[in-house]
Design a protein around this motif. Structure first.
Motif, mmCIF file in Angstrom:
data_model
loop_
_atom_site.group_PDB
_atom_site.id
_atom_site.type_symbol
_atom_site.label_atom_id
_atom_site.label_comp_id
_atom_site.label_asym_id
_atom_site.label_seq_id
_atom_site.Cartn_x
_atom_site.Cartn_y
_atom_site.Cartn_z
ATOM 1 N N GLU A 245 0.820 -1.215 0.000
ATOM 2 C CA GLU A 245 0.000 0.000 0.000
ATOM 3 C C GLU A 245 0.854 1.265 0.000
ATOM 4 O OE1 GLU A 245 -2.713 -0.354 3.258
ATOM 5 O OE2 GLU A 245 -3.943 -1.835 2.229
ATOM 6 N N LEU A 246 1.876 1.256 -0.847
ATOM 7 C CA LEU A 246 2.707 2.450 -1.016
ATOM 8 C C LEU A 246 1.937 3.495 -1.812
ATOM 9 C CD1 LEU A 246 4.871 0.469 -0.037
ATOM 10 C CD2 LEU A 246 6.429 1.403 -1.752
ATOM 11 N N SER A 247 2.298 4.756 -1.612
ATOM 12 C CA SER A 247 1.673 5.831 -2.376
ATOM 13 C C SER A 247 2.204 5.819 -3.804
ATOM 14 C CB SER A 247 1.961 7.186 -1.725
ATOM 15 O OG SER A 247 3.345 7.509 -1.848
ATOM 16 N N ASN A 248 1.537 6.520 -4.690
ATOM 17 C CA ASN A 248 1.983 6.600 -6.078
ATOM 18 C C ASN A 248 3.359 7.257 -6.190
ATOM 19 O OD1 ASN A 248 -0.305 5.365 -7.119
ATOM 20 N ND2 ASN A 248 -1.420 7.292 -7.294
ATOM 21 N N SER A 249 3.600 8.273 -5.370
ATOM 22 C CA SER A 249 4.902 8.949 -5.415
ATOM 23 C C SER A 249 6.007 8.017 -4.918
ATOM 24 C CB SER A 249 4.881 10.229 -4.580
ATOM 25 O OG SER A 249 4.568 9.942 -3.224
ATOM 26 N N GLU A 250 5.723 7.217 -3.890
ATOM 27 C CA GLU A 250 6.704 6.254 -3.388
ATOM 28 C C GLU A 250 6.962 5.168 -4.433
ATOM 29 O OE1 GLU A 250 5.865 6.380 1.436
ATOM 30 O OE2 GLU A 250 4.548 5.198 0.123
ATOM 31 N N ALA A 251 5.894 4.674 -5.050
ATOM 32 C CA ALA A 251 6.031 3.639 -6.081
ATOM 33 C C ALA A 251 6.817 4.172 -7.274
ATOM 34 C CB ALA A 251 4.654 3.161 -6.525
ATOM 35 N N THR A 252 6.598 5.431 -7.623
ATOM 36 C CA THR A 252 7.335 6.039 -8.733
ATOM 37 C C THR A 252 8.818 6.131 -8.412
ATOM 38 O OG1 THR A 252 5.409 7.350 -9.409
ATOM 39 C CG2 THR A 252 7.564 8.099 -10.181
ATOM 40 N N PHE A 253 9.144 6.518 -7.184
ATOM 41 C CA PHE A 253 10.552 6.616 -6.767
ATOM 42 C C PHE A 253 11.218 5.243 -6.813
ATOM 43 C CE2 PHE A 253 13.944 6.518 -3.593
ATOM 44 C CZ PHE A 253 14.706 7.612 -3.982
ATOM 45 N N LEU A 254 10.553 4.216 -6.283
ATOM 46 C CA LEU A 254 11.113 2.862 -6.295
ATOM 47 C C LEU A 254 11.280 2.348 -7.724
ATOM 48 C CD1 LEU A 254 10.635 2.889 -3.233
ATOM 49 C CD2 LEU A 254 9.678 0.595 -3.440
ATOM 50 N N SER A 255 10.295 2.587 -8.548
ATOM 51 C CA SER A 255 10.357 2.122 -9.936
ATOM 52 C C SER A 255 11.480 2.808 -10.701
ATOM 53 C CB SER A 255 9.017 2.381 -10.640
ATOM 54 O OG SER A 255 7.978 1.677 -10.009
ATOM 55 N N THR A 256 11.598 4.101 -10.520
ATOM 56 C CA THR A 256 12.659 4.858 -11.198
ATOM 57 C C THR A 256 14.035 4.375 -10.754
ATOM 58 O OG1 THR A 256 11.253 6.815 -11.389
ATOM 59 C CG2 THR A 256 13.627 7.158 -11.564
ATOM 60 N N THR A 257 14.192 4.175 -9.437
ATOM 61 C CA THR A 257 15.460 3.688 -8.894
ATOM 62 C C THR A 257 15.800 2.311 -9.453
ATOM 63 O OG1 THR A 257 15.129 4.917 -6.832
ATOM 64 C CG2 THR A 257 16.682 3.075 -6.773
ATOM 65 N N ARG A 368 -2.198 3.115 -6.810
ATOM 66 C CA ARG A 368 -3.395 3.393 -6.010
ATOM 67 C C ARG A 368 -4.224 4.447 -6.728
ATOM 68 N NH1 ARG A 368 -1.617 4.803 0.004
ATOM 69 N NH2 ARG A 368 -3.860 4.592 0.304
ATOM 70 N N ASN A 369 -5.522 4.420 -6.527
ATOM 71 C CA ASN A 369 -6.416 5.383 -7.165
ATOM 72 C C ASN A 369 -6.586 6.632 -6.303
ATOM 73 O OD1 ASN A 369 -6.917 3.689 -9.372
ATOM 74 N ND2 ASN A 369 -8.496 2.585 -8.222
ATOM 75 N N GLU A 370 -5.440 7.249 -5.986
ATOM 76 C CA GLU A 370 -5.478 8.402 -5.090
ATOM 77 C C GLU A 370 -6.254 9.566 -5.696
ATOM 78 O OE1 GLU A 370 -1.338 8.952 -4.615
ATOM 79 O OE2 GLU A 370 -1.162 7.571 -2.938
ATOM 80 N N VAL A 371 -5.904 9.938 -6.932
ATOM 81 C CA VAL A 371 -6.532 11.085 -7.572
ATOM 82 C C VAL A 371 -8.001 10.803 -7.850
ATOM 83 C CG1 VAL A 371 -6.524 12.571 -9.609
ATOM 84 C CG2 VAL A 371 -4.363 11.850 -8.598
ATOM 85 N N ALA A 372 -8.282 9.604 -8.375
ATOM 86 C CA ALA A 372 -9.659 9.233 -8.690
ATOM 87 C C ALA A 372 -10.520 9.228 -7.435
ATOM 88 C CB ALA A 372 -9.694 7.863 -9.353
ATOM 89 N N ASN A 373 -9.962 8.754 -6.336
ATOM 90 C CA ASN A 373 -10.719 8.714 -5.094
ATOM 91 C C ASN A 373 -11.034 10.116 -4.605
ATOM 92 O OD1 ASN A 373 -10.797 6.004 -5.012
ATOM 93 N ND2 ASN A 373 -9.061 5.723 -3.634
ATOM 94 N N ALA A 374 -10.068 11.012 -4.761
ATOM 95 C CA ALA A 374 -10.268 12.383 -4.315
ATOM 96 C C ALA A 374 -11.377 13.043 -5.109
ATOM 97 C CB ALA A 374 -8.971 13.168 -4.465
#
Length: 404
Positions: A245-257, A368-374
Motif C-alpha cells: 500500500e505504497l503511495s503513487n509517489s513512493e512507487a514512482t521513486f522505487l520504480s525509477t530507482t 493506487r487510485n489516489e486522484v480518482a478517489n479524491a
C-alpha cells in the motif's frame, strides 16, 4: 580454473545443465530450499557438483562418466540429500582411481584415510573461498584486483528506498547494510556463491523477485531475476508496491530507482561472476575437526566422511583489504540464457519465448487510485449538496403553497 573452463565448454555438461533447468521433476516443492527460486536451486546444485570435480582433479578423462552418474542421480526421484550422497560417493571413487586404489578396497580404513587426505589437501589446504559480484565490474577486477572501496552504487538513493519501506513497517525487504560498505563477503559455499552471483547485487534482486515478501508464487515470479527478465522483475516490484500500500509517489521513486540501477549495471546482459580466492591467502586453509574426521572414518561411511570435509563453515567472512589481481581467479559462469538459448543441438524443445520490454524510466507510476478517489469523493459530496438544496427548495415551495 582451467579444468572448470574445459568442463563448462563440454556438450554433455551443457546438455546436463539444460535438462536440469527445464525438467519439472527437479522443481517439485518438496525437493528444494524455499530461499531459492524453484528453477534455480537444482541448477546451482548441479553446477556445484561440477565445480567440486574441477577443484579436486586435473584430468578430463573421467568427466564423461562423472556427468553420466550425475544425470542418473538426478533422475532417481530427485532429492537434495540423496543427490549429495551420490556426488560424494562418485568423487570418492574417482579419487580412488587417481590414487590407484582398488574399488574392492575403497572402504578399508587405510584407503579411506588416503582418499580423505587427498580431498582435504585439494579442497581445503589448496582450496578456495568465493566472492560474487555484478559482472559489469568484471574487466576492472580482472585488471586491478578486488578492492571493496571500488564498488559503486547509489548509496543515498537506496537508503531512501529502505526509508520508504521502514515507514510502512517493512524494514527487511532490502537486507543489505549500507552503513558499512568497506568490505566484501567471502564464503566457502559455492552453492551460496553461485546464488549470490545470480542475484547480484542483492539490493536490486530483492526489489525484483527475491524479497521475502514475494514468496506467493500466484502473485510473484520468483525466478524473474534469475532469468534476468526485466518485464517480470518490474511487474513484481509494482505488485509489491500494491501489496504494501505504497503511495503513487513512493512507487514512482522505487520504480525509477530500480530501472536506473538495472540499466546502469546492464543486468539484462549480465552473467554470474565469481572470484576464486585461495584459502591460504586469508588464513582459512585448515579444518580444526580434520583429525576427528580421520579418526572416525573407520566406523563411518566414506561418503559421509567426504561430506564432512565439504560441509560449508564460512557463511560470510568480511574482507576489508584489497586483493591483488595476481592473487585471484575470476570465472565467468553460465547464466540462464547461456544454457537455455544456446541449446539448438539438444534433444529438448525450447518452448519458452523471450518476452522483452523496454527498460524505460517511468514518468509516473499509479498503484493506487489516489486522484480518482479524491475526485470521486468531491463528486459525491457535490451531488449530495445539490440534492439537499433541491429537497429544501421543494419543501419551501410546498409550505408556501399550503400557507398561501
Amino acid at each position: 580454473m582451467v579444468m572448470l573452463e574445459k568442463i563448462l565448454r563440454r556438450a554433455d555438461a551443457l546438455e546436463f545443465l539444460y535438462e536440469v533447468l527445464l525438467c519439472d521433476r527437479f522443481q517439485k516443492k518438496d525437493c528444494f530450499d524455499f530461499s531459492y527460486p524453484k528453477e534455480e536451486f537444482p541448477f546451482i546444485i548441479a553446477m556445484d557438483a561440477l565445480v567440486k570435480y574441477a577443484i579436486l582433479f586435473d584430468t578430463e578423462d573421467l568427466v564423461d562418466e562423472y556427468i553420466l552418474q550425475l544425470r542418473r542421480f538426478m533422475k532417481k526421484g530427485f532429492n537434495y540429500e540423496s543427490f549429495l550422497d551420490g556426488v560424494y560417493r562418485s568423487l570418492g571413487r574417482i579419487t580412488s582411481v587417481i590414487l590407484n586404489i582398488e574399488l574392492d578396497d575403497i572402504e578399508t580404513p587405510s584407503a579411506k584415510r588416503k582418499i580423505l587426505a587427498y580431498i582435504y589437501q585439494r579442497y581445503i589446504t589448496n582450496g578456495y573461498l568465493f566472492h560474487s559480484f555484478p559482472s559489469t565490474f568484471y574487466s576492472d577486477v580482472l585488471k586491478n584486483g578486488m578492492d571493496p572501496l571500488h564498488y559503486s552504487f547509489s548509496r543515498d538513493t537506496f537508503l531512501e528506498v529502505k526509508k520508504i519501506f521502514s515507514s510502512h513497517h517493512h524494514k527487511d525487504i532490502i537486507t543489505k547494510d549500507f552503513s558499512d560498505t568497506s568490505y566484501i563477503s567471502l564464503t566457502d559455499s559455492f552453492l551460496d556463491a553461485y546464488h549470490y552471483a545470480f542475484s547480484a547485487p542483492s539490493y536490486l534482486s530483492q526489489l525484483g523477485s527475491l524479497s521475502s515478501y514475494m514468496m506467493d508464487e500466484k502473485k510473484y515470479d520468483r525466478g524473474a531475476y534469475f532469468r534476468k527478465d526485466f518485464k517480470a522483475s518490474y511487474s513484481n516490484l509494482l505488485q509489491l508496491c500494491r501489496d504494501l500500500e505504497l503511495s503513487n509517489s513512493e512507487a514512482t521513486f522505487l520504480s525509477t530507482t530500480f530501472v536506473e540501477e538495472w540499466k546502469r549495471l546492464d543486468i539484462s546482459n549480465s552473467f554470474p561472476t565469481i572470484l576464486f580466492i585461495k584459502r591460504s591467502l586469508v588464513g582459512e586453509n585448515y579444518l580444526s575437526e580434520y583429525r576427528t574426521i580421520l579418526e572416525r572414518c573407520e566406523a563411518e561411511d566414506l561418503a559421509y566422511s567426504i561430506g564432512r570435509i565439504f560441509t560449508p563453515r564460512i557463511v560470510s567472512r568480511k574482507q576489508y583489504n584489497p586483493i591483488k589481481p595476481c592473487d585471484v581467479q575470476i570465472v565467468r559462469f553460465l547464466s540462464y540464457s547461456d544454457v537455455f538459448h544456446n541449446s539448438q543441438d539438444f534433444a529438448f524443445k525450447n518452448d519458452q519465448a523471450c518476452d522483452m520490454i523496454k527498460e524505460e524510466v517511468p514518468e509516473r507510476v499509479y498503484v493506487r487510485n489516489e486522484v480518482a478517489n479524491a475526485y470521486g469523493g468531491a463528486s459525491v459530496l457535490a451531488l449530495l449538496g445539490v440534492l439537499l438544496i433541491t429537497l429544501g427548495t421543494v419543501i419551501t415551495i410546498v409550505l408556501a403553497a399550503y400557507g398561501g
